[in-house]
Scaffold this motif. Structure first.
Motif, PDB file in Angstrom:
ATOM      1  N   PRO A   1      -2.737  -0.785  20.721  1.00  0.00           N
ATOM      2  CA  PRO A   1      -1.624  -1.545  21.324  1.00  0.00           C
ATOM      3  C   PRO A   1      -1.266  -0.965  22.695  1.00  0.00           C
ATOM      4  O   PRO A   1      -1.397   0.230  22.938  1.00  0.00           O
ATOM      5  N   GLY A   2      -0.833  -1.830  23.597  1.00  0.00           N
ATOM      6  CA  GLY A   2      -0.464  -1.363  24.932  1.00  0.00           C
ATOM      7  C   GLY A   2      -0.059  -2.513  25.827  1.00  0.00           C
ATOM      8  O   GLY A   2       0.254  -3.609  25.359  1.00  0.00           O
ATOM      9  N   THR A   3      -0.120  -2.295  27.125  1.00  0.00           N
ATOM     10  CA  THR A   3       0.342  -3.295  28.098  1.00  0.00           C
ATOM     11  C   THR A   3      -0.795  -4.165  28.623  1.00  0.00           C
ATOM     12  O   THR A   3      -0.612  -4.913  29.575  1.00  0.00           O
ATOM     13  N   TRP A   4      -1.980  -4.047  28.025  1.00  0.00           N
ATOM     14  CA  TRP A   4      -3.118  -4.826  28.491  1.00  0.00           C
ATOM     15  C   TRP A   4      -3.219  -6.150  27.733  1.00  0.00           C
ATOM     16  O   TRP A   4      -2.575  -6.370  26.715  1.00  0.00           O
ATOM     17  N   ILE A   5      -4.070  -7.021  28.234  1.00  0.00           N
ATOM     18  CA  ILE A   5      -4.279  -8.334  27.628  1.00  0.00           C
ATOM     19  C   ILE A   5      -5.000  -8.159  26.299  1.00  0.00           C
ATOM     20  O   ILE A   5      -5.975  -7.402  26.203  1.00  0.00           O
ATOM     21  N   THR A   6      -4.539  -8.851  25.258  1.00  0.00           N
ATOM     22  CA  THR A   6      -5.197  -8.788  23.954  1.00  0.00           C
ATOM     23  C   THR A   6      -6.346  -9.797  23.905  1.00  0.00           C
ATOM     24  O   THR A   6      -6.419 -10.732  24.708  1.00  0.00           O
ATOM     25  N   ASN A   7      -7.249  -9.598  22.940  1.00  0.00           N
ATOM     26  CA  ASN A   7      -8.347 -10.546  22.766  1.00  0.00           C
ATOM     27  C   ASN A   7      -7.839 -11.940  22.434  1.00  0.00           C
ATOM     28  O   ASN A   7      -8.425 -12.944  22.846  1.00  0.00           O
ATOM     29  N   PHE A   8      -6.735 -12.019  21.675  1.00  0.00           N
ATOM     30  CA  PHE A   8      -6.187 -13.321  21.324  1.00  0.00           C
ATOM     31  C   PHE A   8      -5.671 -14.039  22.573  1.00  0.00           C
ATOM     32  O   PHE A   8      -5.926 -15.232  22.774  1.00  0.00           O
ATOM     33  N   SER A   9      -4.956 -13.319  23.433  1.00  0.00           N
ATOM     34  CA  SER A   9      -4.480 -13.915  24.687  1.00  0.00           C
ATOM     35  C   SER A   9      -5.650 -14.356  25.556  1.00  0.00           C
ATOM     36  O   SER A   9      -5.632 -15.443  26.156  1.00  0.00           O
ATOM     37  N   LEU A  10      -6.683 -13.517  25.627  1.00  0.00           N
ATOM     38  CA  LEU A  10      -7.856 -13.845  26.433  1.00  0.00           C
ATOM     39  C   LEU A  10      -8.549 -15.101  25.893  1.00  0.00           C
ATOM     40  O   LEU A  10      -8.983 -15.969  26.658  1.00  0.00           O
ATOM     41  N   THR A  11      -8.625 -15.207  24.562  1.00  0.00           N
ATOM     42  CA  THR A  11      -9.227 -16.396  23.949  1.00  0.00           C
ATOM     43  C   THR A  11      -8.426 -17.645  24.284  1.00  0.00           C
ATOM     44  O   THR A  11      -8.986 -18.700  24.592  1.00  0.00           O
ATOM     45  N   MET A  12      -7.091 -17.537  24.249  1.00  0.00           N
ATOM     46  CA  MET A  12      -6.250 -18.681  24.604  1.00  0.00           C
ATOM     47  C   MET A  12      -6.438 -19.088  26.071  1.00  0.00           C
ATOM     48  O   MET A  12      -6.400 -20.267  26.409  1.00  0.00           O
ATOM     49  N   MET A  13      -6.677 -18.115  26.938  1.00  0.00           N
ATOM     50  CA  MET A  13      -6.914 -18.417  28.352  1.00  0.00           C
ATOM     51  C   MET A  13      -8.227 -19.186  28.519  1.00  0.00           C
ATOM     52  O   MET A  13      -8.311 -20.122  29.335  1.00  0.00           O
ATOM     53  N   VAL A  14      -9.243 -18.806  27.752  1.00  0.00           N
ATOM     54  CA  VAL A  14     -10.514 -19.530  27.803  1.00  0.00           C
ATOM     55  C   VAL A  14     -10.321 -20.965  27.313  1.00  0.00           C
ATOM     56  O   VAL A  14     -10.825 -21.922  27.910  1.00  0.00           O
ATOM     57  N   MET A  15      -9.590 -21.137  26.205  1.00  0.00           N
ATOM     58  CA  MET A  15      -9.350 -22.478  25.668  1.00  0.00           C
ATOM     59  C   MET A  15      -8.614 -23.343  26.698  1.00  0.00           C
ATOM     60  O   MET A  15      -8.951 -24.520  26.894  1.00  0.00           O
ATOM     61  N   PHE A  16      -7.607 -22.772  27.337  1.00  0.00           N
ATOM     62  CA  PHE A  16      -6.851 -23.512  28.342  1.00  0.00           C
ATOM     63  C   PHE A  16      -7.753 -23.929  29.499  1.00  0.00           C
ATOM     64  O   PHE A  16      -7.695 -25.072  29.979  1.00  0.00           O
ATOM     65  N   PHE A  17      -8.602 -23.013  29.951  1.00  0.00           N
ATOM     66  CA  PHE A  17      -9.545 -23.312  31.030  1.00  0.00           C
ATOM     67  C   PHE A  17     -10.459 -24.477  30.651  1.00  0.00           C
ATOM     68  O   PHE A  17     -10.711 -25.377  31.466  1.00  0.00           O
ATOM     69  N   LEU A  18     -10.956 -24.478  29.409  1.00  0.00           N
ATOM     70  CA  LEU A  18     -11.850 -25.548  28.959  1.00  0.00           C
ATOM     71  C   LEU A  18     -11.115 -26.879  28.829  1.00  0.00           C
ATOM     72  O   LEU A  18     -11.725 -27.943  28.986  1.00  0.00           O
ATOM     73  N   GLN A  19      -9.824 -26.833  28.541  1.00  0.00           N
ATOM     74  CA  GLN A  19      -9.023 -28.051  28.516  1.00  0.00           C
ATOM     75  C   GLN A  19      -8.839 -28.622  29.922  1.00  0.00           C
ATOM     76  O   GLN A  19      -8.655 -29.837  30.086  1.00  0.00           O
ATOM     77  N   ARG A  20      -8.900 -27.760  30.931  1.00  0.00           N
ATOM     78  CA  ARG A  20      -8.640 -28.157  32.310  1.00  0.00           C
ATOM     79  C   ARG A  20      -9.880 -28.659  33.042  1.00  0.00           C
ATOM     80  O   ARG A  20      -9.772 -29.118  34.181  1.00  0.00           O
ATOM     81  N   ARG A  21     -11.060 -28.580  32.412  1.00  0.00           N
ATOM     82  CA  ARG A  21     -12.274 -29.062  33.075  1.00  0.00           C
ATOM     83  C   ARG A  21     -12.229 -30.581  33.214  1.00  0.00           C
ATOM     84  O   ARG A  21     -11.481 -31.255  32.504  1.00  0.00           O
ATOM     85  N   SER A  22     -13.053 -31.123  34.089  1.00  0.00           N
ATOM     86  CA  SER A  22     -13.090 -32.573  34.303  1.00  0.00           C
ATOM     87  C   SER A  22     -14.528 -33.074  34.126  1.00  0.00           C
ATOM     88  O   SER A  22     -15.386 -32.794  34.969  1.00  0.00           O
ATOM     89  N   PRO A  23     -14.806 -33.781  33.013  1.00  0.00           N
ATOM     90  CA  PRO A  23     -13.883 -34.085  31.907  1.00  0.00           C
ATOM     91  C   PRO A  23     -13.643 -32.852  31.036  1.00  0.00           C
ATOM     92  O   PRO A  23     -14.451 -31.915  31.057  1.00  0.00           O
TER      93      PRO A  23
END
Length: 540
Positions: free
Chosen positions: A338-360
């Protein structure tokens, strides 16, 4: 420098190419394999008469035959790991291949002799002109070609996925560990079950990750409802406590003591009851897992199912997540502690968000999945709407055809220029929205919309992530893969998995840090392109 035939390196290269039979020397070049009559004088008659016929030819006739052979021959610089059968199959589409052999000279080369000169013209029509981004090229179409595998970074990313994803055997062991713990919990709660959640079931689990499991009393609630249908309203007499949290803490305290005192192979039991989500941590020696046991974590189960759906919709999703996680680990952006860095779960959510933002878009938003839900998919947990479709056949496949290497570079570009000061990441809506509060990184919990799953991340860690993303985008844009292969330097994905500023293998060997041995082994693997990796990953 060419290798001498019969040396250790030659044996290794033969193994990579899977070429059978003896390997004779070829005058200064390490000979890797041959087929046909390329190394012998041309013969017109079969059997023993061939040698006699060859001896009867005049000097001029032999020279003419050799020149004719040369004019029907091309020389191809091949990828570092080449599938001979597939290469010959492709070349045969341009004409009959009369003979061929492989040798090493600053890489793997193939000498291909066609039966007809017209085959060479057909091949030349299919070959492209080198990119003139840095140097002007002379437009002379020779019979010297360079073949590279399409989307080599994509292949490396699938290789990484195949290397680290949970195996079928590992998944079975995880469910067995839960079943064995359930045997103990039923001594106190006969109708309870113990189920895995998180990375063990969401298709994003990595070998070596902990087993998250939860004690579920859902079946007990169903049983109580059925008992109300008789002429009397009947219910069990049960211990009543002032809060659900206190009940959870006492249940886990008892189960923890039970595992510690009587559980075969359960060691290092720790009861962490004052955490936001109380749990019991322990090592399960028979299966080799570190386990975290909690109680009725229903929203976490819905999160696991949501990621499972996203991982099943498109093979690129999991490959990109595994790559980004490994990249983040190498550069110290994530950590198991545990600490102040990005967790794997947060990183996974960032990838999902990025894939939602692609066109299409490559994956749908949570709101779009909710619109497809029927009555059995509706779940309200603690006042939060956790409804989304569970039937994958109701979700239309994406029309996005971007390759993984493009997506990797675009991910770094997107978050390298993301306005984190103003915007937050919302997977439910699939768009950037204003931050509701001033946390450096704000990622909305997909279900508990009043929670920020990345609240632990501080400003320096976020700035480090942005800097690493920009640096990685720049490396992918400038990379000269062909020269790096020749110079035996890490290329493609491997170039991103070395701490920046340490660009050669000798420096990498001296590296001290988290997971260095694992990453060095991975780099060795990524220097060779596995042609079967993509097919295996897509079939998962």
């Amino acid at each position: 420098m060419a290798l001498r035939a019969g040396g250790p390196a030659l044996a290794l290269l033969r193994g990579r190419l899977r070429l059978p039979g003896p390997v004779p020397a070829a005058r200064g070049h390490a000979r890797l394999g041959r087929s046909g009559a390329a190394a012998q004088p041309a013969a017109e008659e079969p059997g023993e008469d061939a040698e006699v016929s060859a001896r009867k030819k005049t000097f001029a006739e032999v020279q003419t035959d050799r020149q004719d052979q040369a004019e029907r021959t091309v020389l191809i610089k091949c990828p570092s790991k080449i599938n001979e059968k597939k290469l010959l199959q492709y070349l045969s589409s341009h004409g009959n291949v009369k003979s061929h052999f492989f040798f090493e000279n600053r890489g793997i080369n193939a000498l291909i002799e066609f039966s007809e000169k017209s085959s060479i013209a057909s091949l030349q029509d299919a070959v492209g002109i080198p990119s003139a981004a840095e140097h002007h090229v002379v437009p002379f179409k020779s019979r010297l070609f360079t073949f590279t595998l399409k989307n080599p970074i994509s292949s490396q990313m699938y290789m990484l996925l195949n290397e680290y994803q949970l195996t079928e055997e590992n998944i079975k062991l995880r469910f067995l560990a839960c079943s064995l713990v359930r045997d103990f919990t039923r001594a106190y709660f006969p109708d309870s079950t113990v189920k895995p959640f998180g990375s063990s079931v969401n298709t994003f689990g990595k070998l070596g990750s902990d087993v998250d499991m939860f004690l579920d009393f859902h079946n007990t609630g169903k049983h109580a409802t059925k008992m109300k249908k008789g002429p009397f309203e009947m219910e069990y007499q049960m211990k009543r406590l002032p809060s659900e949290r206190l009940a959870t803490q006492r249940i886990l305290s008892v189960i923890g003591d039970c595992l510690d005192n009587f559980g075969p192979g359960c060691v290092n039991v720790q009861k962490i009851l004052n955490a936001r989500c109380p749990l019991v941590k322990f090592s399960h020696q028979p299966t080799g897992f570190q386990c975290d046991l909690s109680v009725s974590n229903s929203i976490a189960i819905r999160s696991s199912e949501l990621l499972y759906i996203y991982g099943c919709l498109d093979s690129r999703v999991r490959a990109l997540v595994f790559t980004i996680r490994c990249w983040a680990r190498v550069h110290g952006l994530t950590n198991s502690a545990p600490g102040t860095w990005i967790t794997n779960f947060s990183l996974t959510m960032m990838v999902m968000f990025f894939l939602q933002r692609r066109s299409p878009p490559i994956i749908p938003t949570l709101d779009q999945l909710k619109e497809l839900a029927d009555e059995k998919d509706k779940h309200i947990i603690g006042g939060y709407d956790c409804s989304f479709v569970s039937d994958l056949t109701k979700i239309k496949p994406t029309k996005n055809t971007e390759t993984l290497d493009v997506l990797l570079g675009e991910f770094f570009e997107y978050f390298g220029n993301f306005d984190f000061r103003k915007n937050s990441i919302n997977l439910r809506k699939g768009k950037e929205v204003n931050k509701p509060e001033s946390s450096p990184l704000y990622i909305w919990n997909p279900f508990e919309q009043d929670l920020n799953i990345s609240k632990n991340v501080n400003q320096p860690q976020l700035e480090k992530f942005v800097a690493m993303a920009r640096e990685s985008a720049w490396i992918l844009q400038k990379e000269d893969k062909t020269q790096q292969i020749i110079d035996k330097e890490p290329w493609g994905l491997a170039a991103l998995l070395i701490p920046f500023g340490k660009s050669n293998s000798s420096k990498m060997k001296n590296r001290r840090g988290i997971g260095s041995e694992t990453i060095r082994g991975l780099l060795d693997s990524l220097k060779l392109n596995n042609a079967n990796s993509q097919q295996k990953a897509v079939g998962k």
